[in-house]
Design a protein around this motif. Structure first.
Motif, PDB file in Angstrom:
ATOM      1  N   MET A 129      17.339  50.863  66.774  1.00 23.27           N
ATOM      2  CA  MET A 129      17.085  51.794  67.856  1.00 23.27           C
ATOM      3  C   MET A 129      17.719  51.288  69.148  1.00 23.27           C
ATOM      4  O   MET A 129      18.217  52.096  69.931  1.00 23.27           O
ATOM      5  N   ARG A 130      17.700  49.993  69.356  1.00 22.01           N
ATOM      6  CA  ARG A 130      18.312  49.441  70.570  1.00 22.01           C
ATOM      7  C   ARG A 130      19.823  49.661  70.570  1.00 22.01           C
ATOM      8  O   ARG A 130      20.411  49.925  71.606  1.00 22.01           O
ATOM      9  N   LYS A 131      20.441  49.526  69.382  1.00 24.45           N
ATOM     10  CA  LYS A 131      21.876  49.750  69.288  1.00 24.45           C
ATOM     11  C   LYS A 131      22.223  51.196  69.614  1.00 24.45           C
ATOM     12  O   LYS A 131      23.194  51.476  70.322  1.00 24.45           O
ATOM     13  N   GLU A 132      21.422  52.116  69.103  1.00 21.31           N
ATOM     14  CA  GLU A 132      21.658  53.539  69.375  1.00 21.31           C
ATOM     15  C   GLU A 132      21.513  53.830  70.862  1.00 21.31           C
ATOM     16  O   GLU A 132      22.315  54.554  71.446  1.00 21.31           O
ATOM     17  N   ARG A 133      20.484  53.267  71.459  1.00 15.12           N
ATOM     18  CA  ARG A 133      20.250  53.487  72.891  1.00 15.12           C
ATOM     19  C   ARG A 133      21.395  52.907  73.721  1.00 15.12           C
ATOM     20  O   ARG A 133      21.861  53.536  74.672  1.00 15.12           O
ATOM     21  N   ALA A 134      21.861  51.719  73.340  1.00 15.39           N
ATOM     22  CA  ALA A 134      22.972  51.093  74.057  1.00 15.39           C
ATOM     23  C   ALA A 134      24.240  51.931  73.911  1.00 15.39           C
ATOM     24  O   ALA A 134      25.004  52.101  74.878  1.00 15.39           O
ATOM     25  N   GLU A 135      24.472  52.470  72.733  1.00 18.91           N
ATOM     26  CA  GLU A 135      25.643  53.317  72.495  1.00 18.91           C
ATOM     27  C   GLU A 135      25.560  54.597  73.325  1.00 18.91           C
ATOM     28  O   GLU A 135      26.545  55.036  73.925  1.00 18.91           O
ATOM     29  N   ILE A 136      24.385  55.188  73.383  1.00 22.14           N
ATOM     30  CA  ILE A 136      24.182  56.401  74.182  1.00 22.14           C
ATOM     31  C   ILE A 136      24.421  56.108  75.656  1.00 22.14           C
ATOM     32  O   ILE A 136      25.099  56.870  76.358  1.00 22.14           O
ATOM     33  N   GLU A 137      23.903  55.009  76.142  1.00 23.86           N
ATOM     34  CA  GLU A 137      24.096  54.620  77.545  1.00 23.86           C
ATOM     35  C   GLU A 137      25.582  54.395  77.835  1.00 23.86           C
ATOM     36  O   GLU A 137      26.091  54.798  78.885  1.00 23.86           O
ATOM     37  N   ARG A 138      26.294  53.778  76.894  1.00 25.58           N
ATOM     38  CA  ARG A 138      27.718  53.527  77.076  1.00 25.58           C
ATOM     39  C   ARG A 138      28.491  54.847  77.161  1.00 25.58           C
ATOM     40  O   ARG A 138      29.354  55.023  78.022  1.00 25.58           O
ATOM     41  N   VAL A 139      28.150  55.788  76.299  1.00 20.46           N
ATOM     42  CA  VAL A 139      28.824  57.086  76.308  1.00 20.46           C
ATOM     43  C   VAL A 139      28.530  57.837  77.609  1.00 20.46           C
ATOM     44  O   VAL A 139      29.428  58.434  78.218  1.00 20.46           O
ATOM     45  N   ILE A 140      27.304  57.779  78.065  1.00 18.64           N
ATOM     46  CA  ILE A 140      26.937  58.447  79.320  1.00 18.64           C
ATOM     47  C   ILE A 140      27.706  57.847  80.486  1.00 18.64           C
ATOM     48  O   ILE A 140      28.220  58.572  81.353  1.00 18.64           O
ATOM     49  N   GLU A 141      27.814  56.531  80.539  1.00 21.75           N
ATOM     50  CA  GLU A 141      28.558  55.876  81.616  1.00 21.75           C
ATOM     51  C   GLU A 141      30.039  56.260  81.573  1.00 21.75           C
ATOM     52  O   GLU A 141      30.662  56.496  82.608  1.00 21.75           O
ATOM     53  N   GLU A 142      30.587  56.350  80.369  1.00 24.65           N
ATOM     54  CA  GLU A 142      31.990  56.735  80.222  1.00 24.65           C
ATOM     55  C   GLU A 142      32.215  58.164  80.711  1.00 24.65           C
ATOM     56  O   GLU A 142      33.185  58.445  81.428  1.00 24.65           O
ATOM     57  N   VAL A 143      31.318  59.061  80.364  1.00 24.90           N
ATOM     58  CA  VAL A 143      31.425  60.453  80.813  1.00 24.90           C
ATOM     59  C   VAL A 143      31.299  60.525  82.328  1.00 24.90           C
ATOM     60  O   VAL A 143      32.049  61.253  82.994  1.00 24.90           O
ATOM     61  N   ASP A 144      30.382  59.772  82.898  1.00 24.57           N
ATOM     62  CA  ASP A 144      30.233  59.747  84.353  1.00 24.57           C
ATOM     63  C   ASP A 144      31.515  59.286  85.030  1.00 24.57           C
ATOM     64  O   ASP A 144      31.946  59.869  86.035  1.00 24.57           O
ATOM     65  N   ARG A 145      32.145  58.248  84.500  1.00 28.41           N
ATOM     66  CA  ARG A 145      33.408  57.758  85.082  1.00 28.41           C
ATOM     67  C   ARG A 145      34.491  58.825  84.985  1.00 28.41           C
ATOM     68  O   ARG A 145      35.251  59.032  85.936  1.00 28.41           O
ATOM     69  N   GLU A 146      34.558  59.505  83.861  1.00 22.22           N
ATOM     70  CA  GLU A 146      35.556  60.561  83.699  1.00 22.22           C
ATOM     71  C   GLU A 146      35.313  61.711  84.673  1.00 22.22           C
ATOM     72  O   GLU A 146      36.266  62.256  85.238  1.00 22.22           O
ATOM     73  N   LEU A 147      34.067  62.077  84.870  1.00 23.41           N
ATOM     74  CA  LEU A 147      33.756  63.161  85.808  1.00 23.41           C
ATOM     75  C   LEU A 147      34.125  62.785  87.241  1.00 23.41           C
ATOM     76  O   LEU A 147      34.652  63.609  87.988  1.00 23.41           O
ATOM     77  N   VAL A 148      33.852  61.547  87.615  1.00 29.00           N
ATOM     78  CA  VAL A 148      34.202  61.089  88.961  1.00 29.00           C
ATOM     79  C   VAL A 148      35.720  61.108  89.136  1.00 29.00           C
ATOM     80  O   VAL A 148      36.230  61.563  90.163  1.00 29.00           O
ATOM     81  N   ALA A 149      36.441  60.621  88.138  1.00 27.41           N
ATOM     82  CA  ALA A 149      37.902  60.618  88.216  1.00 27.41           C
ATOM     83  C   ALA A 149      38.452  62.040  88.303  1.00 27.41           C
ATOM     84  O   ALA A 149      39.369  62.315  89.078  1.00 27.41           O
ATOM     85  N   GLU A 150      37.882  62.959  87.543  1.00 25.26           N
ATOM     86  CA  GLU A 150      38.328  64.354  87.572  1.00 25.26           C
ATOM     87  C   GLU A 150      38.050  64.982  88.933  1.00 25.26           C
ATOM     88  O   GLU A 150      38.871  65.721  89.468  1.00 25.26           O
ATOM     89  N   GLU A 151      36.904  64.677  89.503  1.00 26.38           N
ATOM     90  CA  GLU A 151      36.560  65.217  90.819  1.00 26.38           C
ATOM     91  C   GLU A 151      37.516  64.702  91.885  1.00 26.38           C
ATOM     92  O   GLU A 151      37.958  65.445  92.754  1.00 26.38           O
ATOM     93  N   ARG A 152      37.860  63.428  91.803  1.00 30.44           N
ATOM     94  CA  ARG A 152      38.803  62.852  92.771  1.00 30.44           C
ATOM     95  C   ARG A 152      40.161  63.519  92.660  1.00 30.44           C
ATOM     96  O   ARG A 152      40.770  63.858  93.677  1.00 30.44           O
ATOM     97  N   SER A 153      40.644  63.710  91.458  1.00 26.30           N
ATOM     98  CA  SER A 153      41.960  64.336  91.301  1.00 26.30           C
ATOM     99  C   SER A 153      41.928  65.789  91.765  1.00 26.30           C
ATOM    100  O   SER A 153      42.898  66.287  92.330  1.00 26.30           O
ATOM    101  N   ALA A 154      40.817  66.484  91.564  1.00 26.58           N
ATOM    102  CA  ALA A 154      40.697  67.863  92.046  1.00 26.58           C
ATOM    103  C   ALA A 154      40.731  67.904  93.569  1.00 26.58           C
ATOM    104  O   ALA A 154      41.351  68.795  94.159  1.00 26.58           O
ATOM    105  N   MET A 155      40.097  66.951  94.210  1.00 28.84           N
ATOM    106  CA  MET A 155      40.098  66.909  95.675  1.00 28.84           C
ATOM    107  C   MET A 155      41.506  66.649  96.200  1.00 28.84           C
ATOM    108  O   MET A 155      41.919  67.221  97.207  1.00 28.84           O
TER     109      MET A 155
END
Length: 69
Positions: A1-27
């Motif tokens: 369960m800890r591995k799954e949670r860590a994987e989910i957290e990693r994916v969420i952080e990656e998506v957040d970074r991508e969204l921030v990068a996309e927002e910057r390029s749009a600006m």
């Protein structure tokens, strides 16, 4: 369960970074659109054409006579 949670957290952080990068390029794109005179003229022409396309088609008198018959 800890591995799954860590994987989910990693994916969420990656998506957040991508969204921030996309927002910057749009600006950057938005700021360049207003700074470039050629782009501004093209955008204005496109907007004008879009408005004209949205207007109803004006029908001639000959078209009305045919419908009445």
């Amino acid at each position: 369960m800890r591995k799954e949670r860590a994987e989910i957290e990693r994916v969420i952080e990656e998506v957040d970074r991508e969204l921030v990068a996309e927002e910057r390029s749009a600006m950057v794109r938005v700021s360049h659109d207003f700074a470039d005179p050629q782009q501004a003229r093209r955008a204005a022409r496109r907007a004008g054409r879009a408005v004209l396309r949205s207007l109803p088609v004006r029908r001639g008198v000959a078209d009305l006579d045919e419908e009445a018959a």
